[in-house]
Design an enzyme around this catalytic site. Structure first.
Site, mmCIF file in Angstrom:
data_model
loop_
_atom_site.group_PDB
_atom_site.id
_atom_site.type_symbol
_atom_site.label_atom_id
_atom_site.label_comp_id
_atom_site.label_asym_id
_atom_site.label_seq_id
_atom_site.Cartn_x
_atom_site.Cartn_y
_atom_site.Cartn_z
ATOM 1 N N SER A 115 0.814 -1.215 0.000
ATOM 2 C CA SER A 115 0.000 0.000 0.000
ATOM 3 C C SER A 115 0.851 1.269 0.000
ATOM 4 O O SER A 115 0.445 2.287 -0.559
ATOM 5 C CB SER A 115 -0.952 0.002 1.197
ATOM 6 O OG SER A 115 -0.231 -0.048 2.405
ATOM 7 N N ALA A 166 1.378 1.792 -3.637
ATOM 8 C CA ALA A 166 0.100 1.972 -4.341
ATOM 9 C C ALA A 166 -0.480 3.359 -4.082
ATOM 10 O O ALA A 166 -1.013 4.001 -4.988
ATOM 11 C CB ALA A 166 -0.889 0.892 -3.911
ATOM 12 N N LEU A 205 10.244 -8.154 -10.886
ATOM 13 C CA LEU A 205 9.226 -7.199 -10.434
ATOM 14 C C LEU A 205 8.990 -6.161 -11.522
ATOM 15 O O LEU A 205 9.948 -5.692 -12.143
ATOM 16 C CB LEU A 205 9.709 -6.480 -9.173
ATOM 17 C CG LEU A 205 10.101 -7.356 -7.987
ATOM 18 C CD1 LEU A 205 10.921 -6.558 -6.981
ATOM 19 C CD2 LEU A 205 8.858 -7.931 -7.342
ATOM 20 N N GLU A 206 7.742 -5.806 -11.729
ATOM 21 C CA GLU A 206 7.395 -4.777 -12.703
ATOM 22 C C GLU A 206 6.808 -3.579 -11.959
ATOM 23 O O GLU A 206 5.834 -3.732 -11.223
ATOM 24 C CB GLU A 206 6.375 -5.309 -13.717
ATOM 25 C CG GLU A 206 6.856 -6.516 -14.504
ATOM 26 C CD GLU A 206 6.469 -7.865 -13.899
ATOM 27 O OE1 GLU A 206 5.592 -7.907 -13.011
ATOM 28 O OE2 GLU A 206 7.061 -8.873 -14.303
ATOM 29 N N TYR A 265 5.133 -26.366 -13.100
ATOM 30 C CA TYR A 265 5.943 -25.470 -13.932
ATOM 31 C C TYR A 265 7.278 -26.136 -14.273
ATOM 32 O O TYR A 265 7.748 -26.068 -15.403
ATOM 33 C CB TYR A 265 6.165 -24.152 -13.184
ATOM 34 C CG TYR A 265 6.712 -23.049 -14.047
ATOM 35 C CD1 TYR A 265 5.874 -22.312 -14.876
ATOM 36 C CD2 TYR A 265 8.059 -22.733 -14.034
ATOM 37 C CE1 TYR A 265 6.371 -21.293 -15.673
ATOM 38 C CE2 TYR A 265 8.564 -21.713 -14.825
ATOM 39 C CZ TYR A 265 7.714 -20.996 -15.643
ATOM 40 O OH TYR A 265 8.208 -19.988 -16.434
ATOM 41 N N LYS A 321 9.821 -21.450 -19.093
ATOM 42 C CA LYS A 321 10.927 -20.629 -19.609
ATOM 43 C C LYS A 321 11.560 -19.698 -18.578
ATOM 44 O O LYS A 321 12.650 -19.195 -18.799
ATOM 45 C CB LYS A 321 10.456 -19.839 -20.828
ATOM 46 C CG LYS A 321 9.299 -18.911 -20.556
ATOM 47 C CD LYS A 321 8.749 -18.340 -21.846
ATOM 48 C CE LYS A 321 7.426 -17.643 -21.601
ATOM 49 N NZ LYS A 321 6.766 -17.316 -22.844
ATOM 50 N N GLN A 353 15.326 -18.454 -12.916
ATOM 51 C CA GLN A 353 15.816 -17.140 -13.352
ATOM 52 C C GLN A 353 16.663 -16.505 -12.258
ATOM 53 O O GLN A 353 16.380 -16.636 -11.078
ATOM 54 C CB GLN A 353 14.689 -16.237 -13.823
ATOM 55 C CG GLN A 353 13.701 -15.797 -12.802
ATOM 56 C CD GLN A 353 12.546 -15.014 -13.429
ATOM 57 O OE1 GLN A 353 12.348 -14.987 -14.635
ATOM 58 N NE2 GLN A 353 11.773 -14.366 -12.593
#
Length: 188
Positions: free
Chosen positions: A112, A115, A136-137, A170, A176, A180
Site C-alpha cells: 500500500s 500503491a 518485479l514490474e 511449472y 521458460k 531465473q
C-alpha cells in the site's frame, strides 16, 4: 484451496528452503530509520526489491513487442534507489530466491505504501515448483518522477495450498522462467 499463515511460511522456509534469505518477522527499521517493511506477515511474505533495475527508455524509439522484445528498450541501473520517470516503467528483481512447492500457487500484490503513491507493482503468479528470483514490474502512473527503494519491501506474496496436487508443474513443463537469476526480460 487455503491461504497459508505465518506459521506455515516460517516452517516451509526452514524445512523446504522456500524463501532465501528469509525474515521470520517484520522488519520496519534499518539503522534507526523507518523503511518500507519486509518479512513475514500474518498471511503472506513482504518481498524486497534488489538494487538491480532496468528502466524503460525511448531513446531508440522502438515498439514494445513481447514477441520480439528489444533489450535496447532498457537502461541498466545498479543503485539503492531507482527514479522512474513520469508515466514510465521499470523492472527489478527480488532479494529473495523462491522455491515453490508442487501443491502451492502464489499471488503477489504491491504494498500500500507504493500503491498510495501511484506506483503499481505487478508480479505474475509463482506457479507450482517454480524456482528463482522474482522479476518485479513497476509502473509509475503519476505525472511526476517516482522513487523505488532497494532492499526494502515492495509487494506481498500470498501462498495458496491446493486441495489436490497438480498433474503437471511449472518444472515438469520446463517453464521458460525456471531458475531465473537476474532481472529477466520477456521470453517466447
Amino acid at each position: 484451496m487455503s491461504i497459508k499463515s505465518d506459521k506455515w511460511i516460517r516452517r516451509m522456509a526452514a524445512e523446504y528452503g522456500m524463501i532465501e534469505p528469509f525474515e521470520p518477522g517484520q522488519v520496519k527499521q534499518k539503522d534507526g530509520h523507518s523503511i518500507v517493511s519486509y518479512g513475514t506477515s500474518s498471511y503472506g511474505y513482504d518481498i524486497r526489491c534488489s538494487d538491480e533495475f532496468k528502466l524503460f527508455t525511448n531513446l531508440n524509439s522502438t515498439i514494445v513487442d513481447p514477441k520480439r522484445f528489444d533489450s535496447n528498450s532498457f537502461v541498466d541501473l545498479k543503485n539503492d534507489i531507482c527514479i522512474i520517470p513520469p508515466n514510465s516503467f521499470a523492472l527489478a528483481r527480488t532479494v529473495e530466491y523462491f522455491r515453490i512447492p508442487r501443491n502451492v500457487l502464489t499471488i503477489c500484490l504491491g504494498k500500500s505504501t507504493y500503491a498510495r503513491c501511484g506506483i503499481i507493482v505487478n508480479v505474475t503468479p509463482f506457479e507450482p515448483e517454480w524456482e528463482g528470483y522474482v522479476t518485479l514490474e513497476f509502473s509509475n502512473t503519476t505525472p511526476l518522477p517516482a522513487k523505488i527503494y532497494a532492499n526494502e519491501g515492495v509487494a506481498q506474496v500470498i501462498f495458496f495450498e491446493a486441495d489436490e496436487v497438480c498433474e503437471t508443474s511449472y518444472k515438469d513443463r520446463k517453464g521458460k522462467y525456471q531458475f531465473q537469476q537476474g532481472v529477466t526480460l520477456p521470453k517466447i
